[in-house]
Design a protein around this motif. Structure first.
Motif, mmCIF file in Angstrom:
data_model
loop_
_atom_site.group_PDB
_atom_site.id
_atom_site.type_symbol
_atom_site.label_atom_id
_atom_site.label_comp_id
_atom_site.label_asym_id
_atom_site.label_seq_id
_atom_site.Cartn_x
_atom_site.Cartn_y
_atom_site.Cartn_z
ATOM 1 N N GLU A 465 0.823 -1.212 0.000
ATOM 2 C CA GLU A 465 0.000 0.000 0.000
ATOM 3 C C GLU A 465 0.852 1.254 0.000
ATOM 4 O OE1 GLU A 465 -4.273 0.964 2.053
ATOM 5 O OE2 GLU A 465 -2.680 0.187 3.321
ATOM 6 N N ASN A 466 2.021 1.186 0.617
ATOM 7 C CA ASN A 466 2.900 2.346 0.696
ATOM 8 C C ASN A 466 4.057 2.283 -0.301
ATOM 9 O OD1 ASN A 466 2.008 4.033 3.226
ATOM 10 N ND2 ASN A 466 1.855 1.887 3.844
ATOM 11 N N ALA A 467 3.988 1.327 -1.217
ATOM 12 C CA ALA A 467 4.984 1.191 -2.283
ATOM 13 C C ALA A 467 6.396 1.097 -1.729
ATOM 14 C CB ALA A 467 4.865 2.347 -3.275
ATOM 15 N N ILE A 468 6.548 0.324 -0.665
ATOM 16 C CA ILE A 468 7.874 0.114 -0.070
ATOM 17 C C ILE A 468 8.607 -0.946 -0.883
ATOM 18 C CG2 ILE A 468 9.143 -0.514 1.997
ATOM 19 C CD1 ILE A 468 7.543 2.067 2.287
ATOM 20 N N HIS A 469 9.746 -0.577 -1.399
ATOM 21 C CA HIS A 469 10.541 -1.498 -2.218
ATOM 22 C C HIS A 469 11.292 -2.437 -1.280
ATOM 23 C CE1 HIS A 469 12.597 -2.081 -6.254
ATOM 24 N NE2 HIS A 469 13.265 -2.865 -5.451
ATOM 25 N N CYS A 470 10.872 -3.700 -1.233
ATOM 26 C CA CYS A 470 11.440 -4.633 -0.256
ATOM 27 C C CYS A 470 12.055 -5.876 -0.895
ATOM 28 C CB CYS A 470 10.384 -5.037 0.771
ATOM 29 S SG CYS A 470 8.879 -5.704 0.045
ATOM 30 N N ALA A 471 12.259 -5.851 -2.201
ATOM 31 C CA ALA A 471 12.878 -7.003 -2.851
ATOM 32 C C ALA A 471 14.357 -7.077 -2.486
ATOM 33 C CB ALA A 471 12.706 -6.885 -4.366
ATOM 34 N N ASP A 472 14.933 -8.252 -2.665
ATOM 35 C CA ASP A 472 16.367 -8.414 -2.416
ATOM 36 C C ASP A 472 17.162 -7.569 -3.407
ATOM 37 O OD1 ASP A 472 15.816 -10.213 -0.401
ATOM 38 O OD2 ASP A 472 16.008 -11.972 -1.708
ATOM 39 N N PHE A 473 18.350 -7.169 -2.991
ATOM 40 C CA PHE A 473 19.198 -6.385 -3.879
ATOM 41 C C PHE A 473 19.702 -7.268 -5.017
ATOM 42 C CE2 PHE A 473 19.333 -4.050 0.105
ATOM 43 C CZ PHE A 473 19.173 -2.745 -0.323
ATOM 44 N N SER A 474 19.679 -6.715 -6.209
ATOM 45 C CA SER A 474 20.062 -7.472 -7.393
ATOM 46 C C SER A 474 21.573 -7.688 -7.445
ATOM 47 C CB SER A 474 19.614 -6.721 -8.649
ATOM 48 O OG SER A 474 20.356 -5.520 -8.803
ATOM 49 N N PRO A 475 22.031 -8.667 -8.211
ATOM 50 C CA PRO A 475 23.478 -8.863 -8.382
ATOM 51 C C PRO A 475 24.173 -7.632 -8.945
ATOM 52 C CG PRO A 475 22.261 -10.783 -9.164
ATOM 53 C CD PRO A 475 21.248 -9.729 -8.862
ATOM 54 N N GLN A 476 23.477 -6.886 -9.821
ATOM 55 C CA GLN A 476 24.073 -5.680 -10.385
ATOM 56 C C GLN A 476 24.344 -4.638 -9.302
ATOM 57 O OE1 GLN A 476 21.351 -7.166 -11.503
ATOM 58 N NE2 GLN A 476 21.956 -7.938 -13.535
ATOM 59 N N VAL A 477 23.420 -4.540 -8.329
ATOM 60 C CA VAL A 477 23.618 -3.600 -7.219
ATOM 61 C C VAL A 477 24.777 -4.060 -6.345
ATOM 62 C CG1 VAL A 477 22.590 -2.688 -5.114
ATOM 63 C CG2 VAL A 477 21.236 -2.798 -7.204
ATOM 64 N N LEU A 478 24.798 -5.326 -6.009
ATOM 65 C CA LEU A 478 25.848 -5.853 -5.128
ATOM 66 C C LEU A 478 27.223 -5.791 -5.777
ATOM 67 C CD1 LEU A 478 23.954 -8.953 -3.668
ATOM 68 C CD2 LEU A 478 24.285 -6.716 -2.606
ATOM 69 N N SER A 479 27.269 -5.824 -7.098
ATOM 70 C CA SER A 479 28.557 -5.775 -7.792
ATOM 71 C C SER A 479 29.233 -4.418 -7.658
ATOM 72 C CB SER A 479 28.363 -6.115 -9.273
ATOM 73 O OG SER A 479 27.597 -5.113 -9.928
ATOM 74 N N CYS A 480 28.484 -3.388 -7.238
ATOM 75 C CA CYS A 480 29.068 -2.059 -7.042
ATOM 76 C C CYS A 480 29.886 -1.972 -5.753
ATOM 77 C CB CYS A 480 27.975 -0.998 -7.017
ATOM 78 S SG CYS A 480 27.058 -0.831 -8.562
ATOM 79 N N LEU A 481 29.766 -2.966 -4.887
ATOM 80 C CA LEU A 481 30.486 -2.959 -3.616
ATOM 81 C C LEU A 481 31.790 -3.734 -3.745
ATOM 82 C CD1 LEU A 481 27.484 -3.630 -1.198
ATOM 83 C CD2 LEU A 481 28.617 -1.447 -1.651
ATOM 84 N N PRO A 482 32.797 -3.361 -2.963
ATOM 85 C CA PRO A 482 34.071 -4.096 -3.014
ATOM 86 C C PRO A 482 33.906 -5.503 -2.459
ATOM 87 C CG PRO A 482 34.090 -2.473 -1.249
ATOM 88 C CD PRO A 482 32.843 -2.227 -2.028
ATOM 89 N N SER A 483 34.727 -6.399 -2.929
ATOM 90 C CA SER A 483 34.680 -7.775 -2.446
ATOM 91 C C SER A 483 35.265 -7.845 -1.043
ATOM 92 C CB SER A 483 35.465 -8.692 -3.390
ATOM 93 O OG SER A 483 36.811 -8.234 -3.529
ATOM 94 N N THR A 484 34.861 -8.832 -0.313
ATOM 95 C CA THR A 484 35.336 -9.012 1.068
ATOM 96 C C THR A 484 36.307 -10.191 1.121
ATOM 97 O OG1 THR A 484 33.388 -10.369 1.519
ATOM 98 C CG2 THR A 484 33.268 -8.045 2.095
ATOM 99 N N PRO A 485 37.256 -10.207 2.050
ATOM 100 C CA PRO A 485 37.519 -9.150 3.048
ATOM 101 C C PRO A 485 38.097 -7.898 2.403
ATOM 102 C CG PRO A 485 39.210 -10.819 3.132
ATOM 103 C CD PRO A 485 38.204 -11.344 2.176
ATOM 104 N N TRP A 486 37.724 -6.751 2.998
ATOM 105 C CA TRP A 486 38.114 -5.462 2.431
ATOM 106 C C TRP A 486 38.828 -4.630 3.476
ATOM 107 C CZ3 TRP A 486 36.570 -0.460 3.848
ATOM 108 C CH2 TRP A 486 36.923 0.573 2.946
ATOM 109 N N GLN A 487 39.861 -3.932 3.035
ATOM 110 C CA GLN A 487 40.566 -2.991 3.879
ATOM 111 C C GLN A 487 40.664 -1.657 3.172
ATOM 112 O OE1 GLN A 487 44.365 -4.762 4.812
ATOM 113 N NE2 GLN A 487 43.556 -5.824 6.608
ATOM 114 N N ILE A 488 40.760 -0.578 3.939
ATOM 115 C CA ILE A 488 40.883 0.756 3.361
ATOM 116 C C ILE A 488 42.197 0.841 2.593
ATOM 117 C CG2 ILE A 488 40.969 3.220 3.843
ATOM 118 C CD1 ILE A 488 39.464 2.680 6.425
ATOM 119 N N PRO A 489 42.166 1.212 1.331
ATOM 120 C CA PRO A 489 43.415 1.343 0.568
ATOM 121 C C PRO A 489 44.351 2.349 1.220
ATOM 122 C CG PRO A 489 41.501 1.406 -0.888
ATOM 123 C CD PRO A 489 40.977 1.500 0.507
#
Length: 1121
Positions: A465-489
């Protein structure tokens, strides 16, 4: 005539209802042999003219709209007399007195081509053109609409050219359309610049507009305006609610309530409104996406806006602003009159039309189908062309017709099989069309959520009713994040200030996992401290125009539903890489202030840093340090405290918390001395079992540690707003809180004065000081003070995001009323709010441009003789540097690099974020109401004291706060002896409800001069006029009456009694437990005045048989029972 004499209207209605009765008798006589036929009737509206719609031609079958809620499937159903708002949070300010005509609790309206309405007092049967079948009690006949010659029920919409011309000449106005949740026949439109909302009364004048539409209205002449509710004399309208265009945040800090953190906004700040912007030409296209680049996806729907809503203007409308001023002057000149109008066009359809939740009404359809099963061919045709009704759970939306042919296959199959349980399921639907010939909109059902009494389907329906987007994040979205384990360059660390050796810590609720802010403090001298606020640098990970950025903007905000969190960002970022977890290196945006003993800022620094938090404190931990409960010497042996990381000792942390507490008290005192306002009430906290079902509730009061964090977050947000607005005056994303509705504020002031309570609302500072004096005066009556805080929040308008360039000619509108600051924004919660990410990018651009300018210009001499290395982010802003060719080029290049939107695009982002913020708030409120309903359903009945907030001849508005008593019984076998033990469970509630007392067996005496109500039991049957309000409802609809003798008998309340009482069939029970309840019942005759305390019984309504509601009845005793 509308807006004219109520006496004339009533006489016309009575005459025509008499005609209706005659027509009904004729048709009953002609159809006695048909079991499925009943009488047709019609009621035409009165504007002084007669109508021919009472004739019985098939073409224009007498048409009466029962758009009032008469179905048992409706939350505000008239049969159970539960006319309550959907949202438990106080959706509108109760009028101080309910001066209205005495009549039925339900008003229905006849719709006719004339475009006028008359209130009716009882439901009528409905006949439809082209059909020989009937609709009674809100059920549609199952007929074929195709090919029928039907009379237009609504006026056609004006063409676009006429709309533009009328707006240019000031003959029409554009406004956001809001429906009264207590009475859907009342709608209100806010015209920007006009202090009073315009009433659109009746279905025909509303002209098919629904909640959230942006419409064009034509205002009636002054002579047709109606009396303002609460003014002397009777109102033309039947409900106490004055308007419903604000959804207030009673607790104030709604921006942080999902985490239990009162950090960001002042307590009086309210949820966001929305600005709807129409395309330059033509009508709104529901399929059009008006975003570009990273901001190219808008997936929300127009929610309830604020009274300060800046609705976009159609071309040429600026030329009609004089008419706005004239209308505003007239409303000021005639304060006891409310403007009235009619809708002449819908220029932008609310996307709420695409997110309807409701129940199908199929019982009569099954009866009708059974009568035709003998003819297989005929039955097939009927099934393909018939319609059933859908009753929305949101009372602001009308009933709808759904084509059986277009139902999903699974639902259609169940209808064919005669599965009556389909009525118990919540369905998702969309409004597809509403023609001028149809009294109801046509809708299409898309899917079922499940049974209405189950928790999960209700939560899913709330999200839909409130148009809350609650689907899982897509692989394309997750690919924008660095792989783990991650350290600050290491390269990134070299470009930032390294603060890993600074004692930094977080203070959050114990269950928080997205830690986006941390604090530090250093003592520089006896009276000088350096305080640091460190915010997760989310903009490092969420780059402009990436898939992750688009997804974050679509979601706009995290949504917290008590037991469920719907995150704006993937958990890998919000709970790990970006979260300021203890013992690990994290990227942050830091602000430092050098503060003296009086809270003055001597110097400041803003920049990107690297930190390492030494511990994660809860508010309780910090409170223990403030109060000296924790023993520093034995701290390592204490249980329940977090692990300490790094080279710091607990003494360092405790000393820092105490320093911060003292500084925060100074800042808070200075803020309120400067005119800030705080409206705060306790928050209800629910306790859940292992299955996630609530079993108890408590009140949670804020502690000093909450206010400690809040003060420094407010300081950070204000600082960020100052920096970005000076560097980018046309493209800064800010947050404004307009002044309250002055008329409502004066009403509140008059209410307090009438009850001997002094109140000064001349400024936010005076307002706050007056409330603090009342708090002290009402120490012995905390409930009354909570009521006053609730009342005080009603006039407040909604806070909203805006682009500075869109209001560059109205600098006075930039301010924040509650905080009493000229500039404000959101900077401190980028893990869960998209606007904070935009502000972070803007700050990064300012810092980068500053570094380039300072590299060429060198140090900056300040007015006090000091030398500064900051030209844009320091206390002193170098206007010369900003306006120089070098400064302009540096700022422009930095804005482009960091993806700062243009003013037009940023305005769209702000509007969309406002909409999503408000949708999130509505979802959270609805979820809280759901859990309260589940608690009541489990307890069956709760007894409580209530305070009377509104009073009139038909109903009273009551406020139930704090403690309620759950009555239940446990049967125990001990040594073959049976014991029945009365169990009183204490639960906490904060709700506002109505009690209607026009019922059978109850005598109502309303003393207008003293605003006093007297209720007495009556031994005789109440009479009513033919064609009048109809049969009075049972006494159980208004009161649970028990015999005092029965209080000595230990008996329980079974499920059957509770269900029958919820349906309005009988009282809750004929007896009450012998053991004296914590709440004593009242006695007849009952005398009620404003702010009286009365006993009430609360219970749950709906679930499988309608929308969820919380019912309230008087709890009374009488020997006549």
């Amino acid at each position: 005539m509308r807006g004219g004499s109520g006496v004339v209207e009533s006489s016309v209605i009575v005459e025509r209802v008499d005609d209706v009765d005659k027509e009904k008798k004729k048709k009953r006589r002609s159809n006695r042999r048909s079991k499925h036929n009943s009488a047709f009737n019609s009621v035409n509206e009165a504007r002084g003219e007669t109508s021919d719609s009472l004739k019985s031609e098939d073409k224009t079958k007498n048409l009466v709209s029962s758009m009032g809620y008469s179905s048992s499937k409706q939350g505000l159903e008239m049969t159970s007399n539960e006319q309550t708002a959907s949202n438990v949070g106080f959706s509108s300010m109760p009028t101080m007195h309910i001066n209205e005509r005495v009549g039925s609790a339900c008003d229905y309206t006849a719709v006719d081509v004339g475009g006028s309405t008359n209130s009716k007092s009882c439901p009528e049967s409905i006949a439809y053109p082209g059909s020989s079948k009937l609709c009674t009690d809100g059920f549609l006949p199952f007929h074929q609409f195709e090919g029928s010659s039907r009379k237009k029920l609504f006026a056609p919409y004006w063409p676009m050219e006429a709309v533009i011309e009328a707006l240019e000449k000031g003959e029409a106005f554009k406004a956001l359309f809001h429906v009264n949740a207590h009475n859907r026949l009342e709608a209100y439109c806010k015209i920007d610049g006009v202090p009073t909302d315009v009433l659109v009364n009746g279905m025909s004048l509303q002209n098919r507009a629904v909640e959230g539409d942006i419409v064009v209205i034509k205002v009636d002449p002054l002579g047709l305006w109606t009396k303002m509710k609460g003014s002397n004399g009777s109102s033309n309208n039947s409900t106490v609610v004055e308007d419903c265009n604000l959804v207030q945040e009673v607790n104030g800090l709604a921006d942080n309530s999902e985490k239990g953190k009162g950090k960001v906004d002042a307590n009086c700040e309210h949820s966001d409104g929305r600005s709807g912007v129409l395309p330059d030409k033509g009508f709104y296209d529901a399929t059009q996406v008006t975003r570009t680049a990273a901001y190219n996806y808008v997936n929300g729907h127009h929610q309830y806006g604020s009274e300060s809503l800046h609705v976009g203007l159609l071309p040429g409308q600026n030329e009609g602003m004089n008419s706005v001023n004239q209308l505003a002057s007239m409303t000021i000149r005639y304060p006891l009159k409310r403007p009235t109008a009619k809708v002449v066009a819908i220029v932008e359809k609310s996307l709420r039309r695409n997110a309807i939740v409701g129940f199908l009404n199929v019982k009569q359809w099954f009866s009708y189908l059974e009568l035709n099963r003998k003819d297989a061919k005929k039955n097939s045709v009927i099934l393909d062309h018939d319609y059933v009704t859908l009753t929305p759970t949101d009372p602001r939306f009308p009933k709808m017709v759904v084509s059986v042919r277009d139902l999903p296959v699974s639902i259609k199959k169940r209808l064919e099989d005669g599965d009556i349980t389909i009525e118990t399921e919540l369905l998702a639907a969309q409004i597809e069309d509403w023609s001028a010939e149809s009294p109801f909109p046509c809708a299409r059902v898309s899917h079922s959520f499940g049974r209405g009494s189950d928790l999960e389907p209700q939560i899913n329906a709330i999200l839909y009713e409130n148009a809350i987007h609650c689907a899982d994040f897509s692989p394309q979205v997750l690919s924008c994040l660095p792989s783990t384990p991650w350290q600050i360059p290491s390269k990134e660390i070299q470009t930032r200030r390294d603060l890993r050796d600074l004692c930094v810590f977080t203070i959050d609720p114990p269950t928080a996992s997205d830690l986006d802010d941390a604090l530090s403090v250093e003592k520089l001298s006896k009276d000088t401290f350096r305080v640091g606020v460190h915010i997760a640098d989310v903009s490092y990970f969420v780059l402009p125009n990436t898939t992750l950025d688009v997804e974050a903007q679509i979601r706009s905000t995290s949504v917290y539903l008590l037991q469920r969190k719907i995150q704006m960002l993937p958990s890998l970022l919000s709970e790990e890489l970006g979260s300021l977890n203890p013992g690990v290196d994290r990227l942050s945006f830091s602000m430092f202030w050098e503060l003296n003993s009086t809270g003055d800022v001597l110097d400041r620094w803003i920049g990107r840093t690297v930190i390492r938090s030494c511990c994660k404190l809860s508010y309780r931990h910090a409170q223990d340090f403030i109060q000296g409960i924790a023993d520093v010497e034995n701290f390592s042996t204490l249980e329940g405290y977090p692990e300490l990381h790094g080279q710091f000792e607990w003494s360092d942390v405790i000393r820092s918390v105490k320093f911060l507490h003292e500084i925060s008290k100074t800042l808070k005192e200075k803020r309120f001395n400067g005119g800030a306002l705080q409206l705060e009430s306790a928050k209800i906290v629910y306790l859940f079992d292992e299955d996630g079902v609530p079993y108890d509730s408590n009140l949670s009061e804020r502690m000093d540690s909450n206010f400690l964090v809040e003060e420094f977050m407010l300081l950070a947000n204000t600082t960020a707003a100052e920096i970005i607005s000076r560097a980018f005056p046309d493209s800064a994303l800010l947050r404004r809180h307009p002044e309250p509705n002055m008329r409502k504020l004066k009403e509140f002031e008059a209410f307090c004065r009438k009850h001997g309570l002094a109140l000064d609302t001349s400024s936010p500072g005076q307002f706050h000081q007056s409330l603090e004096k009342l708090r002290e005066k009402l120490k012995g009556d905390s409930v009354l003070f909570d009521i006053l805080i609730s009342y005080a929040s009603k006039p407040m308008q909604l806070a909203s995001y805006f682009c500075s360039g869109n209001l560059k000619d109205n600098l006075n509108d930039w301010g924040h009323y509650g905080l009493a600051v000229p500039l404000y924004t959101h900077f401190t919660s980028p893990l869960r709010r998209y606007p904070d990410i935009v502000v972070h990018r803007t700050l990064a651009a300012v810092i980068e441009a500053e570094e380039l300018c300072m590299k060429h210009r060198g140090v900056l001499k300040c007015t006090d003789g000091k030398v500064s290395k900051q030209c844009f982010t320091g206390i002193y802003f170098d206007t010369e540097a900003a306006e120089s060719p070098l400064g302009k080029e540096a700022l422009s290049n930095a804005a482009l690099k960091h993806g700062i939107p243009s003013p037009d695009l940023l305005g769209d982002v702000a509007a969309y974020c406002n909409e999503r913020k408000l949708a999130s708030r509505h979802a959270e409120d609805a979820c809280e109401k759901l859990y309260m309903w589940v608690l009541l359903k489990r307890r069956e009945i709760l007894l409580s004291d209530a305070r009377v907030l509104g009073l009139g001849p038909r109903f009273m508005s009551v406020y139930i706060q704090k403690l309620a008593v759950s009555v239940s019984f446990i049967i125990i076998f001990n040594s073959a002896i049976l014991f029945m033990v009365l169990v009183l469970m204490f639960l906490w509630f904060q709700i506002e409800r109505r009690i209607y007392y026009e019922v059978e067996g109850l005598t109502v005496e309303w003393l207008e001069s003293t605003s006093t109500l007297v209720l007495s039991l009556s031994g005789h049957k109440r009479l009513f006029k033919r064609g009048g309000p109809g049969n009075y409802m049972a006494l159980g609809n208004a009161a649970w009456v028990v015999n005092p003798c029965d209080l000595s008998v230990e008996t329980g309340i079974d499920d059957c009694d509770a269900t029958r009482m919820a349906n309005g069939e009988v009282a809750l029970s004929d007896s009450e437990p012998k053991s004296k309840p914590w709440v004593d019942p009242g006695a007849f005759p009952l005398t009620v005045r404003m702010l009286s305390t009365i006993p009430v019984a609360l219970y749950a309504i709906g679930g499988d048989d309608g929308p969820l509601e919380i019912g309230v009845r008087l709890y009374m005793s009488s020997y006549l029972k």
